[in-house]
Design a protein around this motif. Structure first.
Motif, PDB file in Angstrom:
ATOM      1  N   ASP A   1      -4.246   1.663   4.702  1.00  0.00           N
ATOM      2  CA  ASP A   1      -3.310   0.547   4.637  1.00  0.00           C
ATOM      3  C   ASP A   1      -3.927  -0.665   5.347  1.00  0.00           C
ATOM      4  O   ASP A   1      -4.244  -0.597   6.547  1.00  0.00           O
ATOM      5  CB  ASP A   1      -2.000   0.942   5.308  1.00  0.00           C
TER       6      ASP A   1
ATOM      7  N   GLU B   1      -8.476  -4.377  -0.567  1.00  0.00           N
ATOM      8  CA  GLU B   1      -8.598  -3.006  -0.075  1.00  0.00           C
ATOM      9  C   GLU B   1      -9.340  -2.971   1.250  1.00  0.00           C
ATOM     10  O   GLU B   1     -10.276  -3.745   1.477  1.00  0.00           O
ATOM     11  CB  GLU B   1      -9.367  -2.129  -1.065  1.00  0.00           C
TER      12      GLU B   1
ATOM     13  N   PRO C   1      -9.426   4.797   1.165  1.00  0.00           N
ATOM     14  CA  PRO C   1      -8.519   3.651   1.273  1.00  0.00           C
ATOM     15  C   PRO C   1      -7.492   3.862   2.370  1.00  0.00           C
ATOM     16  O   PRO C   1      -6.895   4.937   2.489  1.00  0.00           O
ATOM     17  CB  PRO C   1      -7.862   3.596  -0.113  1.00  0.00           C
TER      18      PRO C   1
ATOM     19  N   THR D   1      -1.613   3.700  -4.536  1.00  0.00           N
ATOM     20  CA  THR D   1      -2.326   2.431  -4.672  1.00  0.00           C
ATOM     21  C   THR D   1      -3.581   2.455  -3.816  1.00  0.00           C
ATOM     22  O   THR D   1      -3.694   3.251  -2.871  1.00  0.00           O
ATOM     23  CB  THR D   1      -1.441   1.243  -4.255  1.00  0.00           C
ATOM     24  N   ARG D   2      -4.501   1.550  -4.137  1.00  0.00           N
ATOM     25  CA  ARG D   2      -5.756   1.490  -3.393  1.00  0.00           C
ATOM     26  C   ARG D   2      -5.696   0.478  -2.257  1.00  0.00           C
ATOM     27  O   ARG D   2      -6.495   0.516  -1.337  1.00  0.00           O
ATOM     28  CB  ARG D   2      -6.898   1.122  -4.342  1.00  0.00           C
ATOM     29  N   GLY D   3      -4.774  -0.483  -2.369  1.00  0.00           N
ATOM     30  CA  GLY D   3      -4.685  -1.519  -1.355  1.00  0.00           C
ATOM     31  C   GLY D   3      -3.400  -2.293  -1.537  1.00  0.00           C
ATOM     32  O   GLY D   3      -2.390  -1.733  -1.965  1.00  0.00           O
ATOM     33  N   ILE D   4      -3.424  -3.586  -1.217  1.00  0.00           N
ATOM     34  CA  ILE D   4      -2.268  -4.444  -1.421  1.00  0.00           C
ATOM     35  C   ILE D   4      -2.650  -5.560  -2.387  1.00  0.00           C
ATOM     36  O   ILE D   4      -3.806  -5.964  -2.446  1.00  0.00           O
ATOM     37  CB  ILE D   4      -1.747  -5.048  -0.100  1.00  0.00           C
TER      38      ILE D   4
ATOM     39  N   PHE E   1       0.842  -1.194   0.000  1.00  0.00           N
ATOM     40  CA  PHE E   1       0.000   0.000   0.000  1.00  0.00           C
ATOM     41  C   PHE E   1       0.879   1.247   0.000  1.00  0.00           C
ATOM     42  O   PHE E   1       1.875   1.325   0.711  1.00  0.00           O
ATOM     43  CB  PHE E   1      -0.897   0.014   1.240  1.00  0.00           C
TER      44      PHE E   1
END
Length: 287
Positions: free
Chosen positions: A277, A268, A275, A185-188, A180
């Motif tokens: 982490d 996410e 969003p 980025t929106r998530g992992i 993240f």
């Protein structure tokens, strides 16, 4: 590739808070949809009493019910506009990428707002738009773990209340290949093999299950309480439908690479529509 849809999510969540019936989010995502939301699987048909003698009428009714169930669960084929992304490798040119994906340099340049003689950099993400025929799979009855009335009511009560946090489990087994990064980025992204299980990170209600946003591919959104939701993207197959109550650890999808250039689930966590982490909400990082 990682352009955040924060405004869309925030709007959807504001509608959710008005009733938490999923209508706001469905309308939100439906407005961006290329295809209809995933088909609702049929409910299980009552089983006949083996001790009862069958009559021609009951036999005909059973046959009709079975035929209706088979028709309802049959895959639906649609022609849709698909947006996919490829990552530029060292030495790649627009001509080479266009040729390998059977598109013109002119279209590739237009989709990415580039000049036809633009030089590419390794790691750059390029958008490719195409018309494709896809089969939307209905979730087969029995794939989603059954929840009794008491459990469903408990989940519904949790979804309806405010919470300062949420306790999650890993949605998939695999290596985090995209961490993240706030604003980027929106998530992992958690990598794996096609077909690997994707599970619900916590109890909640499925607010959306379908292919409504191009960049997400097959997407599931689960609301855990009034403040937190999780999203699971790029799946190969969805095993739940909108409105289902799911439980932590229940398989909800199969991992895939729908609208992604690798097999992975984009996971996410959103708090009040924004969003955040996911790592602080998950157990000790996977090795």
């Amino acid at each position: 590739m990682f352009e955040d849809r924060q405004g869309q999510w925030t709007y959807g969540l504001s509608r959710l808070r008005a009733g938490l019936a999923g209508v706001g989010l469905a309308v939100l995502l439906g407005a961006c949809a290329n295809v209809d939301q995933q088909q609702t699987p049929p409910t299980s048909q009552p089983q006949p009493d083996p001790s009862a003698s069958a009559t021609p009428a009951s036999g005909a009714a059973a046959s009709a019910a079975q035929a209706a169930q088979a028709a309802a669960s049959a895959p639906v084929t649609r022609v849709v506009t698909k947006t996919t992304y490829v990552r530029v490798r060292r030495g790649d040119t627009l001509q080479r990428i266009a040729s390998s994906h059977n598109v013109s340099v002119r279209d590739l340049s237009a989709w990415n707002r580039l000049k036809s003689n633009s030089r590419l950099r390794a790691g750059q993400s390029l958008k490719i738009v195409s018309k494709q025929t896809i089969t939307v799979q209905a979730a087969a009855p029995g794939n989603a773990a059954p929840a009794n009335t008491v459990q469903s009511r408990a989940v519904a009560a949790e979804v309806a209340r405010h919470a300062s946090s949420v306790t999650l489990v890993w949605p998939a087994q695999g290596r985090v290949v995209e961490p993240f990064a706030a604003g980027t980025t929106r998530g992992i992204e958690i990598a794996g093999k096609a077909g690997d299980p994707v599970i619900a990170a916590a109890d909640g209600k499925v607010m959306y299950a379908g292919t409504g946003l191009n960049e997400y591919g097959s997407l599931i959104i689960v609301q855990h309480n009034k403040d937190f939701l999780t999203a699971y993207s790029h799946n190969r197959r969805l095993l739940v439908k909108t409105g289902d109550m799911v439980h932590q650890g229940q398989q909800i999808a199969e991992m895939g690479n729908e609208n992604n250039d690798r097999v992975a689930v984009l996971f996410e966590v959103r708090r009040d529509g924004k969003p955040v982490d996911p790592m602080p909400y998950l157990p000790t990082p996977q090795s």
